[in-house]
Every structure is written in structure tokens, then in C-alpha cells.
Enzyme design. Structure first.
Site, PDB file in Angstrom:
ATOM      1  N   HIS A  24       0.841  -1.198   0.000  1.00  0.00           N
ATOM      2  CA  HIS A  24       0.000   0.000   0.000  1.00  0.00           C
ATOM      3  C   HIS A  24       0.877   1.248   0.000  1.00  0.00           C
ATOM      4  O   HIS A  24       1.196   1.821   1.047  1.00  0.00           O
ATOM      5  CB  HIS A  24      -0.932   0.016   1.219  1.00  0.00           C
ATOM      6  CG  HIS A  24      -2.075   0.976   1.081  1.00  0.00           C
ATOM      7  ND1 HIS A  24      -3.382   0.566   0.894  1.00  0.00           N
ATOM      8  CD2 HIS A  24      -2.111   2.325   1.060  1.00  0.00           C
ATOM      9  CE1 HIS A  24      -4.165   1.615   0.784  1.00  0.00           C
ATOM     10  NE2 HIS A  24      -3.405   2.706   0.889  1.00  0.00           N
ATOM     11  N   HIS A  41       1.157   4.804  -2.459  1.00  0.00           N
ATOM     12  CA  HIS A  41       0.667   5.592  -3.585  1.00  0.00           C
ATOM     13  C   HIS A  41       1.816   6.290  -4.312  1.00  0.00           C
ATOM     14  O   HIS A  41       2.828   6.637  -3.709  1.00  0.00           O
ATOM     15  CB  HIS A  41      -0.356   6.622  -3.107  1.00  0.00           C
ATOM     16  CG  HIS A  41      -1.642   6.012  -2.646  1.00  0.00           C
ATOM     17  ND1 HIS A  41      -2.645   5.652  -3.512  1.00  0.00           N
ATOM     18  CD2 HIS A  41      -2.079   5.677  -1.401  1.00  0.00           C
ATOM     19  CE1 HIS A  41      -3.661   5.128  -2.830  1.00  0.00           C
ATOM     20  NE2 HIS A  41      -3.332   5.133  -1.545  1.00  0.00           N
ATOM     21  N   HIS A  74      -9.942   0.474  -1.876  1.00  0.00           N
ATOM     22  CA  HIS A  74      -9.912   1.080  -0.547  1.00  0.00           C
ATOM     23  C   HIS A  74     -11.278   0.912   0.112  1.00  0.00           C
ATOM     24  O   HIS A  74     -12.314   1.007  -0.541  1.00  0.00           O
ATOM     25  CB  HIS A  74      -9.614   2.575  -0.637  1.00  0.00           C
ATOM     26  CG  HIS A  74      -8.185   2.905  -0.877  1.00  0.00           C
ATOM     27  ND1 HIS A  74      -7.440   2.343  -1.874  1.00  0.00           N
ATOM     28  CD2 HIS A  74      -7.354   3.788  -0.238  1.00  0.00           C
ATOM     29  CE1 HIS A  74      -6.209   2.859  -1.850  1.00  0.00           C
ATOM     30  NE2 HIS A  74      -6.129   3.725  -0.864  1.00  0.00           N
ATOM     31  N   GLU A 121     -11.896   2.992   5.894  1.00  0.00           N
ATOM     32  CA  GLU A 121     -10.968   4.003   6.421  1.00  0.00           C
ATOM     33  C   GLU A 121     -11.779   5.188   6.930  1.00  0.00           C
ATOM     34  O   GLU A 121     -11.891   5.403   8.133  1.00  0.00           O
ATOM     35  CB  GLU A 121      -9.975   4.449   5.348  1.00  0.00           C
ATOM     36  CG  GLU A 121      -8.993   5.512   5.833  1.00  0.00           C
ATOM     37  CD  GLU A 121      -8.184   6.127   4.689  1.00  0.00           C
ATOM     38  OE1 GLU A 121      -7.122   6.711   4.983  1.00  0.00           O
ATOM     39  OE2 GLU A 121      -8.611   6.034   3.521  1.00  0.00           O
ATOM     40  N   ASP A 125       1.347   4.111   2.874  1.00  0.00           N
ATOM     41  CA  ASP A 125       0.316   4.936   2.256  1.00  0.00           C
ATOM     42  C   ASP A 125       0.929   6.104   1.467  1.00  0.00           C
ATOM     43  O   ASP A 125       1.207   5.971   0.281  1.00  0.00           O
ATOM     44  CB  ASP A 125      -0.663   5.432   3.316  1.00  0.00           C
ATOM     45  CG  ASP A 125      -2.029   5.794   2.753  1.00  0.00           C
ATOM     46  OD1 ASP A 125      -2.221   5.648   1.537  1.00  0.00           O
ATOM     47  OD2 ASP A 125      -2.908   6.208   3.533  1.00  0.00           O
ATOM     48  N   ASP A 126       1.136   7.239   2.116  1.00  0.00           N
ATOM     49  CA  ASP A 126       1.710   8.432   1.475  1.00  0.00           C
ATOM     50  C   ASP A 126       2.782   9.020   2.388  1.00  0.00           C
ATOM     51  O   ASP A 126       2.548  10.024   3.072  1.00  0.00           O
ATOM     52  CB  ASP A 126       0.625   9.483   1.211  1.00  0.00           C
ATOM     53  CG  ASP A 126      -0.421   9.021   0.232  1.00  0.00           C
ATOM     54  OD1 ASP A 126      -0.083   8.859  -0.954  1.00  0.00           O
ATOM     55  OD2 ASP A 126      -1.573   8.800   0.653  1.00  0.00           O
TER      56      ASP A 126
END
Length: 361
Positions: free
Chosen positions: A16, A18, A204, A207, A285-286
Site C-alpha cells: 500500500h 501511492h 480502498h 478508512e 500509504d503516502d
């Protein structure tokens, strides 16, 4: 004091991450200067200070602010050489964190206007991934993701494109952005196209909204992995369903706190999911906006949630099993996890006589 091992030496898969969010802060600043891009002050301050921006995406205004910062960073990617740099640096960061397999997630429509169109954009990304994987030894593949904020017909176009490039490194199809927008069932046809083409389904869910979002991903999109999925912890029946089906949840602890899904790191239901038997794959994630990369997620599991080295090794195994890596790669990485756990360690977490696990191609 318990003897612990260096988490950057633990072989793991990263499922995961991005595309734009994987960039190094210094790279964004350099590219912004190169192209004369004016970044929002909040983003510039965060990138120069090393402190993540203050974010809270639990309401639409907060999500819009998060997307504005993300879009500003993405606007700095303008040439194929920028794409190649991003992919190379993402691989280097993952290797430093012990990753042997990376599936990077991207919506190529976001880069198409500056890279000559949708097909050229995806080909540039795939070429960069293939070259970087060959040169660094890190196993890398791509997960193409549709955007919930766009029309479902756009998602179908992306799904067909993703299937077309399955032999060039695309392994899965996802669905990202604000899950409060766009029902999962609206994208069922796109995911059917992807699954029929042999791609894994990894939308996704769970969340920003509750367990119903996860159920929709299972029922309407036949998910084999769930991006995040943490809100499933609120529904014991759903936890059992995920565990029984072996659906991997890509849990991103630092991201969950940074976006206000949970107030504190200890509130992330990592232990609840793990003890319910739900397969997990920790992800960053980011990291550009959340400030921590892959190994740091395992550190959160250790320090905040009390995971032992044996449990951390099992988390790493689950990430490998949930990946799209070939069987021989999985076997090699799983053997590396066993070696890590069998090796000696110092009380401060620095292993003696250990070696960095061989990355997988």
C-alpha cells in the site's frame, strides 16, 4: 530487556504505497523549483521542516485540504525523467526498510495530460518500474487504481487498460479517494473486467467510513485485498468473514492517525485485527505527507501495540502471502523471515552478524 531485532532487516512486502505519495520531500522541492511550481505554504513548510502537515480528513473540508496538498505535489511530475526518478527513489527507500517486493499504486489518468496521454503515461510508469526492478533487484509491480470521484465509465476504461498491460507488470486493480463518495457497486463492472483479466481486486474501504464500506468491497467488488480495512474491527462478524476468506487488509497505522481516523497510535485496532486472524500487510500509504515509511509502521506495531518479534515476523509473512509475487519469490522471502527471527539480536534492536535480506525480483 527483551532482545529485539532490527526491523529494517526483516523481509517484507509493501502493498500500500501511492505513487506521488512515495516521493522524497527533497525531490518535490527540487522539481517545484525546476518547473516554477508554487507549492502551498503548508506543504512547503512541512517538506522543509521534516514535520508532516497537520491533516484531518474525517470531514470533507479536511479531505479536500489533503487532496490539495497531494495534487500540488503531483503537479511537479512533468517529464518522463521525473517518473523514473520517483520510481527509483521509492525503490531505494523500500530496500533500506527491508522490502523485497513493492506494489506501487497509481491512477495514470492523473499524469496523462503532461505525459502525452493515458497509454503513454502508463507505459512510462511501467518502463520505469521494470528498469528499476532490474537494476536494484527489488521486485516491483503496479496496481492501477480508479478514482471514486470520477465516473464509473472512466474506471472501466482504466480496468481494460490495466488488463492490457498485465504482462508488462500490472498485477491489480484498485479504487481510491474519498470512500464517502461513489458507491462500491457503481464500480462493479470495472472490477469484473479486471478480475476476468487475471488482476487482483484491491479497493480502498473501511478508512473514512465504517464496516459497511468493507462489506461493500467484499460483496460488490469481490475484493481479495482491502486498502486499509481498519474499521472492520468494529464488527466481529465482519472480522470473522475477512479471516475465513483470507482477505488481506493493507493497514497503514501512521496514515490512520495523521488523517484523524484515530486520535492516537494506540487507537489503531492493529491488535484486534491480528488476533481475529485477519491477514495484514502494513503499508506507508503516502509517506510524503505522513512522514514515515515502511519499517516505521512495524516499529509502531512493536512499540505502541506490543508486538513481539515473532508476531512482527508473522506480520511480514502475511504481507508476502498477500502479495502478487511469484511463488518462488514468496518462498525466498518467507525463508528470509525465518532467518531474521532465528538470528541473534542486541537489546537495542541492532542485530549482530545479520545480513540484509536479498531483495526479490
Amino acid at each position: 530487556m527483551e532482545r529485539v531485532r532490527d526491523l529494517s532487516e526483516l523481509p517484507k512486502a509493501h502493498l500500500h504505497l501511492h505513487f506521488t505519495g512515495s516521493m522524497r520531500p527533497g525531490t518535490v522541492l527540487e522539481l517545484a523549483d525546476k518547473y516554477g511550481v508554487h507549492l502551498p505554504d503548508a506543504l512547503t513548510d512541512a517538506l522543509t521542516s521534516g514535520e508532516p502537515p497537520k491533516l484531518r480528513a474525517t470531514d470533507e473540508r479536511g479531505w479536500f485540504r489533503f487532496q490539495r496538498l497531494y495534487d500540488a505535489a503531483r503537479s511537479c511530475l512533468r517529464e518522463p525523467e521525473d517518473i523514473r526518478r520517483l520510481v527509483r527513489e521509492a525503490a531505494e527507500e523500500d530496500l533500506a526498510d527491508g522490502s523485497g517486493w513493492l506494489e506501487i499504486q497509481v491512477d495514470p489518468t492523473s499524469y496523462a495530460p503532461r505525459l502525452g496521454g493515458l497509454i503513454p503515461a502508463l507505459e512510462i510508469i511501467l518502463d520505469a518500474v521494470e528498469t528499476t526492478s532490474r537494476e536494484t533487484g527489488l521486485g516491483m509491480r503496479v496496481l492501477v487504481a480508479a478514482n471514486r470521484m470520477k465516473h464509473p465509465l472512466d474506471a472501466r476504461t482504466l480496468a481494460r487498460l490495466a488488463v492490457r498491460y498485465a504482462d508488462r507488470g500490472v498485477v491489480g486493480f484498485g479504487l481510491s479517494n474519498d470512500e464517502r463518495r461513489g458507491m462500491a457497486r457503481d464500480f462493479d463492472r470495472a472490477f469484473h473486467i479486471a478480475r476476468e483479466g487475471g488482476l487482483l481486486s484491491a479497493p480502498h474501504g473501511g478508512e473514512l467510513t465504517g464496516p459497511a464500506s468493507v462489506r461493500d468491497c467484499l460483496d460488490d467488488l469481490h475484493a481479495t485485498r482491502i486498502g486499509h480495512g481498519v474499521r472492520a474491527a468494529e464488527d466481529p462478524r465482519l472480522l470473522k468473514r475477512l479471516a475465513d476468506r483470507g482477505v488481506t487488509c493493507e493497514v497503514c497505522p501512521a496514515s490512520n492517525v495523521a488523517l484523524g481516523v484515530y486520535e492516537k497510535p494506540e487507537d489503531v485496532p492493529l491488535r484486534t485485527l491480528f488476533e481475529a486472524g485477519v491477514p495484514l500487510a502494513l503499508g506507508a500509504d503516502d509517506p510524503l505527507l505522513f512522514g514515515s515509511r515502511l519499517a516505521a509502521q512495524y516499529e509502531i506495531a512493536r512499540r505502541t501495540h506490543g508486538f513481539t518479534d515473532a508476531e512482527l515476523a508473522e506480520l511480514a509473512r502475511q504481507s508476502v502471502r498477500g502479495s502478487a509475487a511469484p511463488r518462488d519469490v514468496k518462498e525466498r522471502m518467507l525463508a528470509g523471515v525465518d532467518d531474521w527471527l532465528a538470528g541473534p539480536a542486541d537489546p537495542d534492536g541492532a542485530p549482530r552478524g545479520s545480513r540484509r535480506p536479498s531483495p526479490a525480483r
